[in-house]
Design an enzyme around this catalytic site. Structure first.
Site, PDB file in Angstrom:
ATOM      1  N   GLN A 185      -1.145  -1.310   4.669  1.00  0.00           N
ATOM      2  CA  GLN A 185      -0.319  -0.101   4.524  1.00  0.00           C
ATOM      3  C   GLN A 185      -0.937   1.098   5.233  1.00  0.00           C
ATOM      4  OE1 GLN A 185       0.050   0.129   0.234  1.00  0.00           O
ATOM      5  NE2 GLN A 185       1.486  -1.585   0.149  1.00  0.00           N
ATOM      6  N   HIS A 227      -2.350   1.269  -0.514  1.00  0.00           N
ATOM      7  CA  HIS A 227      -2.263   2.524  -1.285  1.00  0.00           C
ATOM      8  C   HIS A 227      -3.093   3.669  -0.713  1.00  0.00           C
ATOM      9  CE1 HIS A 227      -0.569   0.539  -5.168  1.00  0.00           C
ATOM     10  NE2 HIS A 227       0.007   0.086  -4.071  1.00  0.00           N
ATOM     11  N   GLU A 268       8.068   6.494  -9.904  1.00  0.00           N
ATOM     12  CA  GLU A 268       8.203   7.787 -10.576  1.00  0.00           C
ATOM     13  C   GLU A 268       8.578   8.935  -9.660  1.00  0.00           C
ATOM     14  OE1 GLU A 268       4.581   8.716 -12.613  1.00  0.00           O
ATOM     15  OE2 GLU A 268       4.739   7.006 -13.982  1.00  0.00           O
ATOM     16  N   TYR A 303      -1.049  12.817 -14.544  1.00  0.00           N
ATOM     17  CA  TYR A 303       0.238  12.110 -14.481  1.00  0.00           C
ATOM     18  C   TYR A 303       0.164  10.660 -14.994  1.00  0.00           C
ATOM     19  CZ  TYR A 303       2.163  16.390 -13.120  1.00  0.00           C
ATOM     20  OH  TYR A 303       2.558  17.696 -13.200  1.00  0.00           O
ATOM     21  N   TYR A 326       2.238  -6.841 -10.931  1.00  0.00           N
ATOM     22  CA  TYR A 326       3.117  -7.648 -10.072  1.00  0.00           C
ATOM     23  C   TYR A 326       3.239  -9.078 -10.592  1.00  0.00           C
ATOM     24  CZ  TYR A 326       2.830  -3.694  -6.908  1.00  0.00           C
ATOM     25  OH  TYR A 326       2.903  -2.434  -6.385  1.00  0.00           O
TER      26      TYR A 326
HETATM   27 CA    CA Z   1       2.887   8.696 -14.174  1.00  0.00          CA
END
Ligand code: CA
Length: 416
Positions: free
Chosen positions: A127, A191, A287, A297, A308
């Site tokens: 990624q 990520h 989100e 968060y 997964y």
């Molecule tokens: Ca969150």
């Protein structure tokens, strides 16, 4: 989850005033906006991965809405190679990053420039690669560009930010320099986050990622790590003044929010000035968050998703905890939410201040109607195209541009 549609409709749109029903059974709502939205059943019809209960009504599967103003879309070009970020130049042309490490300028009629040189090497495996970009608020005079990429170094790579000047002949980036590294370095391929935007004070918000692996995941909660954060830095890559942990000796001073998983969407609300973000959940639990300075968060302590593998996260798995922020909205099944933008144009009036979010695995763009910091309507755009939508940007004339992993650039605009 079980939900009786009409009751939900009345509850979630109580502030909108439900006025009448049209022949399709869709309710007309009205508020102070010039254009009203009809309300339909939620756009998501598939079963969620979990039976977790939302923290409040309307936190997921909001009522469906449909754009009334006739609009159309067309492919401007399909010649881009894994484009990742769009920036709109003052003349309306687009500066676009390509994952392998180049930028190109695309004209209104779809003409592509040669690859722009002078960009530091990226680690484009997995990624990683050349990721999001943004232009200096004074770009017209200083021609400065800021971008995010995965920087290859001894021991692996990390998310980094660089800046440079777009040469007058547009063939290169001049004096490119790396101004920020989201440390620690890690030998992974997943990520990186990657989106970057300016705040109203001329500092930069950058979304990072927690690098996905079980080993690095806890760092989303670690204030000494830049992984799994939104950071706020100056144009020179220094911690921006006024950051929430500036006086905390135990924290990195660039951190703005933490407990984030993989932030690929950042946008500033045009009226409130608030920072909004999207991040990837695991299996379920993507989100949308409204980001406030210094807040947590929740990842990986609370989540609406599963591993997964299908295994629960946490023992016992929890979705809500005092002191941890709830997402404004979540998706299960997921979108894989990437680029995010608020619409501020006049061309399609009912889109004003709506959020547009590119979905990768969902292969559509989510249009979200926001009211009082809640999602009150959701629509899917371009879902018949079968494309992974990586970024969304508003053009100079109130059109929306979007790029896809397969190399397409679409223009969505009012039907003329
Ligand atoms: Ca969150």
């Amino acid at each position: 989850m079980k939900r009786t549609f009409p009751a939900f409709l009345l509850l979630s749109t109580a502030s909108l005033i439900v006025a009448s029903c049209d022949s399709n059974g869709a309710s007309k709502t009205s508020d102070n906006n010039a254009v009203t939205d009809s309300i339909y059943p939620p756009v998501e019809k598939n079963k969620p991965n979990t039976d977790y209960k939302p923290a409040f009504e309307g936190q997921t599967r909001a009522p469906g809405v449909k754009t009334q103003t006739p609009y159309e879309s067309h492919v401007v070009t399909d010649k881009l190679e894994s484009p990742w970020g769009i920036a709109v130049l003052p003349d309306g042309r687009l500066l676009i990053t390509e994952n392998e490490g180049s930028m190109r300028i695309v004209s209104e009629n779809g003409e592509l420039s040669e690859a722009i040189g002078g960009i530091p090497e990226v680690d484009a495996r997995g990624q990683g690669g050349l990721l999001g970009l943004t232009l200096d608020p004074d770009f017209s005079s200083n021609r400065m560009v800021y971008w995010v990429f995965s920087e290859p170094v001894a021991g692996g790579n990390h998310t980094a930010v660089a800046k440079g000047r777009l040469a007058d002949d547009e063939k290169s980036i001049e004096n490119a320099q790396v101004i920020y590294q989201a440390l620690p370095t890690y030998d992974g391929r997943l990520h990186y986050g990657g989106r970057i935007i300016f705040d109203k004070e001329g500092h930069l918000f950058v979304g990072t990622g927690e690098r996905s692996d079980i080993e690095t995941r806890p760092q989303a909660q670690d204030l000494q790590s830049a992984l799994g954060k939104i950071v706020r830095i100056t144009k020179d890559g220094q911690p921006a003044p006024g950051n929430p942990f500036a006086s905390n000796q135990e924290a990195r001073p660039e951190i703005y929010s933490y407990g984030n998983r993989n932030v690929q969407g950042l946008a500033i609300h045009p009226e409130t000035g608030d920072l909004w973000s999207t991040e990837f959940g695991p299996r379920g639990g993507d989100e949308l968050n409204r980001i406030e300075a210094g807040k947590n968060y929740g990842w990986p302590i609370i989540t609406y998703g599963l591993e997964y593998s299908g295994k629960e996260i946490g023992n016992p798995p929890i979705q809500q905890q005092e002191g941890l922020e709830q997402p404004v909205y979540y998706w299960d099944p997921v979108l894989s939410p990437s680029g995010l933008t608020f619409y501020t144009g006049d061309a399609i009036p009912e889109w004003k201040n709506n959020l547009f979010n590119g979905g990768l695995s969902s292969t559509h763009i989510a249009r979200l109607v926001i009211k009082d910091n809640k999602v009150v309507g959701e629509e899917r755009l371009l879902e018949k195209e079968g494309q992974r939508f990586r970024d969304v940007a508003q053009g100079k004339n109130g059109e929306i541009f979007t790029i896809t992993d397969a190399g397409r650039l679409y223009k969505i605009h009012k039907k003329s």
